[in-house]
Design a protein around this motif. Structure first.
Motif, PDB file in Angstrom:
ATOM      1  N   THR A   1       0.703  12.355  -3.655  1.00 40.74           N
ATOM      2  CA  THR A   1       1.709  11.691  -4.473  1.00 40.74           C
ATOM      3  C   THR A   1       2.343  10.558  -3.672  1.00 40.74           C
ATOM      4  O   THR A   1       2.688  10.743  -2.499  1.00 40.74           O
ATOM      5  CB  THR A   1       2.803  12.697  -4.887  1.00 40.74           C
ATOM      6  N   THR A   2       2.498   9.416  -4.292  1.00 39.08           N
ATOM      7  CA  THR A   2       3.147   8.292  -3.627  1.00 39.08           C
ATOM      8  C   THR A   2       4.621   8.606  -3.410  1.00 39.08           C
ATOM      9  O   THR A   2       5.326   8.957  -4.348  1.00 39.08           O
ATOM     10  CB  THR A   2       3.000   7.005  -4.461  1.00 39.08           C
ATOM     11  N   ILE A   3       5.062   8.478  -2.150  1.00 39.28           N
ATOM     12  CA  ILE A   3       6.462   8.749  -1.832  1.00 39.28           C
ATOM     13  C   ILE A   3       7.173   7.514  -1.264  1.00 39.28           C
ATOM     14  O   ILE A   3       8.391   7.502  -1.147  1.00 39.28           O
ATOM     15  CB  ILE A   3       6.600   9.930  -0.852  1.00 39.28           C
ATOM     16  N   ALA A   4       6.406   6.500  -0.902  1.00 41.26           N
ATOM     17  CA  ALA A   4       6.963   5.260  -0.358  1.00 41.26           C
ATOM     18  C   ALA A   4       5.850   4.216  -0.358  1.00 41.26           C
ATOM     19  O   ALA A   4       4.732   4.499  -0.800  1.00 41.26           O
ATOM     20  CB  ALA A   4       7.487   5.483   1.062  1.00 41.26           C
ATOM     21  N   ALA A   5       6.155   3.041   0.160  1.00 41.18           N
ATOM     22  CA  ALA A   5       5.141   1.988   0.266  1.00 41.18           C
ATOM     23  C   ALA A   5       5.465   1.099   1.458  1.00 41.18           C
ATOM     24  O   ALA A   5       6.605   1.035   1.909  1.00 41.18           O
ATOM     25  CB  ALA A   5       5.095   1.155  -1.005  1.00 41.18           C
TER      26      ALA A   5
ATOM     27  N   ALA B   1      -0.237   1.931   6.171  1.00 41.80           N
ATOM     28  CA  ALA B   1       0.158   2.952   5.186  1.00 41.80           C
ATOM     29  C   ALA B   1      -0.588   4.261   5.432  1.00 41.80           C
ATOM     30  O   ALA B   1       0.005   5.341   5.372  1.00 41.80           O
ATOM     31  CB  ALA B   1      -0.094   2.452   3.763  1.00 41.80           C
ATOM     32  N   ARG B   2      -1.868   4.180   5.719  1.00 39.87           N
ATOM     33  CA  ARG B   2      -2.648   5.401   6.002  1.00 39.87           C
ATOM     34  C   ARG B   2      -2.172   6.076   7.280  1.00 39.87           C
ATOM     35  O   ARG B   2      -2.103   7.309   7.347  1.00 39.87           O
ATOM     36  CB  ARG B   2      -4.132   5.069   6.085  1.00 39.87           C
ATOM     37  N   ALA B   3      -1.843   5.296   8.303  1.00 41.26           N
ATOM     38  CA  ALA B   3      -1.355   5.881   9.556  1.00 41.26           C
ATOM     39  C   ALA B   3      -0.020   6.598   9.338  1.00 41.26           C
ATOM     40  O   ALA B   3       0.189   7.700   9.859  1.00 41.26           O
ATOM     41  CB  ALA B   3      -1.210   4.796  10.623  1.00 41.26           C
ATOM     42  N   ILE B   4       0.863   5.991   8.568  1.00 41.35           N
ATOM     43  CA  ILE B   4       2.144   6.640   8.275  1.00 41.35           C
ATOM     44  C   ILE B   4       1.912   7.911   7.460  1.00 41.35           C
ATOM     45  O   ILE B   4       2.534   8.944   7.715  1.00 41.35           O
ATOM     46  CB  ILE B   4       3.098   5.678   7.553  1.00 41.35           C
ATOM     47  N   THR B   5       1.005   7.839   6.485  1.00 45.04           N
ATOM     48  CA  THR B   5       0.675   9.016   5.674  1.00 45.04           C
ATOM     49  C   THR B   5       0.191  10.157   6.564  1.00 45.04           C
ATOM     50  O   THR B   5       0.647  11.294   6.442  1.00 45.04           O
ATOM     51  CB  THR B   5      -0.392   8.661   4.616  1.00 45.04           C
TER      52      THR B   5
ATOM     53  N   ALA C   1       0.858  -1.185   0.000  1.00 44.07           N
ATOM     54  CA  ALA C   1       0.000   0.000   0.000  1.00 44.07           C
ATOM     55  C   ALA C   1       0.895   1.236   0.000  1.00 44.07           C
ATOM     56  O   ALA C   1       1.950   1.247   0.632  1.00 44.07           O
ATOM     57  CB  ALA C   1      -0.910   0.012   1.227  1.00 44.07           C
ATOM     58  N   PRO C   2       0.464   2.279  -0.706  1.00 53.39           N
ATOM     59  CA  PRO C   2       1.302   3.469  -0.823  1.00 53.39           C
ATOM     60  C   PRO C   2       1.244   4.365   0.411  1.00 53.39           C
ATOM     61  O   PRO C   2       0.246   4.432   1.111  1.00 53.39           O
ATOM     62  CB  PRO C   2       0.705   4.204  -2.023  1.00 53.39           C
ATOM     63  N   ILE C   3       2.349   5.060   0.645  1.00 56.36           N
ATOM     64  CA  ILE C   3       2.412   6.149   1.613  1.00 56.36           C
ATOM     65  C   ILE C   3       2.441   7.422   0.775  1.00 56.36           C
ATOM     66  O   ILE C   3       3.227   7.536  -0.156  1.00 56.36           O
ATOM     67  CB  ILE C   3       3.670   6.032   2.484  1.00 56.36           C
TER      68      ILE C   3
END
Length: 82
Positions: free
Chosen positions: A39-43, A66-70, A31-33
């Protein structure tokens, strides 16, 4: 063939994939971060041997992480900018 797959990943916010690794088939969920602009910057991903994996069980956890990190990164970015 690639564009529909990328569109589905963008829409669903996760990807499930399988790849041979040495003598074992591995299955992953990613899942993307995202940055503040979306914009995707990591996963984040989880990769396990396919015969031991239920990819559907990993999807909610990987997406939630991924959402929590975002969210955390967006908060840090705003705090650092202020």
């Amino acid at each position: 063939m690639l564009r529909p797959r990328l569109a589905a990943i963008h829409r669903d916010r996760f990807a499930v994939f399988s790849r041979p690794q040495w003598d074992t088939l591995m299955t992953g969920v990613a899942a993307p971060i995202l940055d503040r602009n979306g914009t995707t910057i990591a996963a984040v991903s989880v990769i396990t041997p396919s015969e031991q994996s239920q990819p559907a069980a990993h999807i909610p956890v990987v997406v939630a992480v991924a959402r929590a990190i975002t969210r955390a990164m967006a908060t840090e970015t705003v705090r650092d900018a202020g």
